[in-house]
Design an enzyme around this catalytic site. Sequence first.
Site, short mmCIF file in Angstrom:
data_model
loop_
_atom_site.label_atom_id
_atom_site.label_comp_id
_atom_site.label_asym_id
_atom_site.label_seq_id
_atom_site.Cartn_x
_atom_site.Cartn_y
_atom_site.Cartn_z
N LYS A 69 -15.07 13.78 7.01
CA LYS A 69 -13.81 13.68 6.24
C LYS A 69 -13.62 14.79 5.19
O LYS A 69 -12.50 15.16 4.91
CB LYS A 69 -13.73 12.33 5.53
CG LYS A 69 -13.36 11.19 6.46
CD LYS A 69 -13.19 9.91 5.66
CE LYS A 69 -12.73 8.77 6.54
NZ LYS A 69 -12.54 7.52 5.81
N ASP A 105 -6.07 6.59 4.26
CA ASP A 105 -6.90 5.52 3.65
C ASP A 105 -6.30 5.09 2.32
O ASP A 105 -6.39 3.93 1.93
CB ASP A 105 -8.33 6.02 3.39
CG ASP A 105 -9.16 6.08 4.68
OD1 ASP A 105 -8.87 5.32 5.61
OD2 ASP A 105 -10.10 6.91 4.73
P1 NAP Z 1 -20.40 6.31 2.85
O1 NAP Z 1 -19.64 7.54 2.51
O2 NAP Z 1 -21.57 6.39 3.75
O3 NAP Z 1 -20.85 5.62 1.45
C1 NAP Z 1 -21.60 4.44 1.47
C2 NAP Z 1 -21.72 3.91 0.05
O4 NAP Z 1 -22.39 2.65 0.11
C3 NAP Z 1 -22.53 4.80 -0.87
O5 NAP Z 1 -22.01 4.70 -2.16
C4 NAP Z 1 -23.92 4.18 -0.79
O6 NAP Z 1 -24.69 4.35 -1.97
C5 NAP Z 1 -23.58 2.71 -0.69
N1 NAP Z 1 -24.66 1.98 -0.03
C6 NAP Z 1 -25.10 2.11 1.24
N2 NAP Z 1 -26.11 1.25 1.48
C7 NAP Z 1 -26.33 0.57 0.32
C8 NAP Z 1 -27.26 -0.43 -0.08
N3 NAP Z 1 -28.17 -0.92 0.79
N4 NAP Z 1 -27.19 -0.91 -1.34
C9 NAP Z 1 -26.27 -0.41 -2.22
N5 NAP Z 1 -25.38 0.55 -1.90
C10 NAP Z 1 -25.41 1.03 -0.65
O7 NAP Z 1 -19.44 5.21 3.51
P2 NAP Z 1 -17.86 4.99 3.24
O8 NAP Z 1 -17.06 5.79 4.18
O9 NAP Z 1 -17.62 5.16 1.79
O10 NAP Z 1 -17.70 3.46 3.69
C11 NAP Z 1 -18.18 2.39 2.89
C12 NAP Z 1 -17.82 1.08 3.55
O11 NAP Z 1 -16.39 0.95 3.61
C13 NAP Z 1 -18.30 0.96 5.00
O12 NAP Z 1 -18.72 -0.35 5.22
C14 NAP Z 1 -17.07 1.25 5.82
O13 NAP Z 1 -17.10 0.58 7.08
C15 NAP Z 1 -15.98 0.65 4.94
N6 NAP Z 1 -14.67 1.29 5.16
C16 NAP Z 1 -13.65 0.48 5.50
C17 NAP Z 1 -12.39 1.03 5.67
C18 NAP Z 1 -11.25 0.13 6.04
O14 NAP Z 1 -10.22 0.63 6.51
N7 NAP Z 1 -11.37 -1.16 5.83
C19 NAP Z 1 -12.19 2.42 5.53
C20 NAP Z 1 -13.28 3.21 5.17
C21 NAP Z 1 -14.52 2.64 5.00
P3 NAP Z 1 -25.66 5.62 -2.18
O15 NAP Z 1 -24.78 6.72 -2.70
O16 NAP Z 1 -26.64 5.12 -3.17
O17 NAP Z 1 -26.27 5.94 -0.84
#
Ligand code: NAP
Length: 276
Positions: A69, A105
Amino acid sequence: MNTALRLYGIVGHPLGHSLSPVLHNWAFAQAKIPAVYLAWPLPPDSLPDFITALRTLSISGVSVTIPHKERVMSYCESLTEAASTVGAVNTLFWEDGRLVGDNTDLAGFLAPLRSRFAPGELRSALVMGAGGAARAVLAGLASLRVKEVFLTNRNAERCAGLAAEFNAVIVDWEERASVSPDLLVNATPLGMAGARAEETAWPAKSFRSGQTAYDLVYNPLETRFLREAKAAGCELVDGLSMFLGQAVEQFRRWTGAEFDLRGARELLLNELATRS
Ligand code: NAP
């Protein structure tokens, strides 16, 4: 009318779980648009090759997800205001032969909040997670004019960088339950189907009746976070609302048409039930 089959798709890595192909192929069929939407799993190093393919094959539009992204922005000839504000692109489309990067988004995150809160009405929000999705969340909260935005993340350095960009107040991950905001947003994968299904970013005892709990995770639809929020008397927003909101904006960008949100939600609920 040009009846040539148009090609769309999604790039990301891994892509196994994506609901986008099911949704967009259904929407094209509903709108009687001759188009197909494919899933293209794309390792990080292959993005430049994909951009060449995109131009060579005249691919009409692309959804972009983790981990591309932010990097894909440098290949765009222009960015929409939403993409610049968020600092990430989740949609590629063509305008007068130029490749444009957009971010839907932001609109997707805002859609279920706009129908509940007028700008300035929410006093405070806590965003848990500082990854790609949190960027759209923070930009959305700014456009809703939320007075105080708190940001917490397991990795403190990542949290500090994003908090500075979006003017959020940093809360230590271990101390996150010390704040009691109007809106709680889970932007981590905690609670997702699989090994993390029974995890949650927020302790059940710290919910307050009347708060709104918004989970970005949409599989399962009712995460542990939402289940416990409901038991505590909170208002709920599930991740499918955001997913559908961002997808309908993409579809509009590509085709000028909209799809029926109620029908689309039913389609995805059936799809999730089949997969579980
Ligand atoms: P990302 O860029 O990989 O970021 C993941 C985030 O979650 C980071 O801040 C990470 O923290 C944290 N994290 C991961 N594992 C963790 C754990 N075990 N304990 C605490 N924190 C943890 O992912 P993203 O794109 O931001 O997506 C995040 C979530 O939103 C996903 O579940 C995704 O499916 C969902 N999402 C949904 C939509 C929708 O349309 N509904 C759109 C986008 C994303 P660290 O920095 O410490 O690693």
